[in-house]
Design an enzyme around this catalytic site. Structure first.
Site, PDB file in Angstrom:
ATOM      1  N   HIS A  23     -15.171  22.328 -38.987  1.00  0.00           N
ATOM      2  CA  HIS A  23     -15.416  23.766 -39.059  1.00  0.00           C
ATOM      3  C   HIS A  23     -14.908  24.425 -37.796  1.00  0.00           C
ATOM      4  CE1 HIS A  23     -19.473  23.903 -36.718  1.00  0.00           C
ATOM      5  NE2 HIS A  23     -18.770  22.864 -36.346  1.00  0.00           N
ATOM      6  N   CYS A  28     -15.543  25.470 -29.372  1.00  0.00           N
ATOM      7  CA  CYS A  28     -15.849  25.372 -30.805  1.00  0.00           C
ATOM      8  C   CYS A  28     -15.172  26.477 -31.617  1.00  0.00           C
ATOM      9  CB  CYS A  28     -17.362  25.399 -31.032  1.00  0.00           C
ATOM     10  SG  CYS A  28     -18.210  23.993 -30.291  1.00  0.00           S
TER      11      CYS A  28
END
Length: 148
Positions: free
Chosen positions: A29, A48
């Site tokens: 993701h 991230c």
């Protein structure tokens, strides 16, 4: 009408048990909110927010709570719990890009908190005894969700 009694004639309380099944799945993701600027996404989500995403080997613990049946001795059949996990977690999430392969995350940031909510919302439909979803994103990062 009185409940079941023991041989001495005293009432035997209903016993409540908790069963947990652990399952692992792998998925990738990107933490990115369409409600934030690219710069804010980079500041908030750091590495991230990598445009190409990143992956995790998630470990999920699904816990049910219920009465221990006096005849079977079970809260529920573990085979049924295993099938619910297969249908709700493994088929839609394992080896997937959460943001691109799971429609729910089209407009919801795929944080582990939101993955826990996704699992809860879909699991509780087929598993009314659901008590808790716990996701280990890493050895050190764990999210617990109980439908609240």
């Amino acid at each position: 009408m009185a409940g079941p009694s023991s041989s001495t004639g005293t009432h035997v309380a209903e016993r409540i048990g908790y069963i947990t099944r652990v399952q692992s799945f792998s998925a990738c993701h990107r933490l990115h909110s369409t409600n934030l600027s690219d710069e804010d996404n980079k500041i908030i989500f750091g590495k991230c927010n990598n445009p190409n995403g990143h992956g995790h080997n998630y470990k999920v613990e699904v816990t049910v709570r219920g009465k221990i049946d006096r005849v079977t001795g079970m809260v529920m059949n573990l085979t049924d719990l295993k099938q619910c996990i297969e249908d709700v977690i493994m088929i839609p999430l394992d080896h997937k890009n959460l943001d691109k392969d799971v429609p729910y995350f089209g407009n919801v940031v795929s944080t582990t908190e939101n993955v826990a909510v996704y699992i809860w919302d879909n699991m509780v439909k087929v598993l009314p005894l659901l008590f808790e979803v716990k996701i280990h994103e890493t050895d050190k990062n764990i999210v617990v969700y109980r439908g609240e």
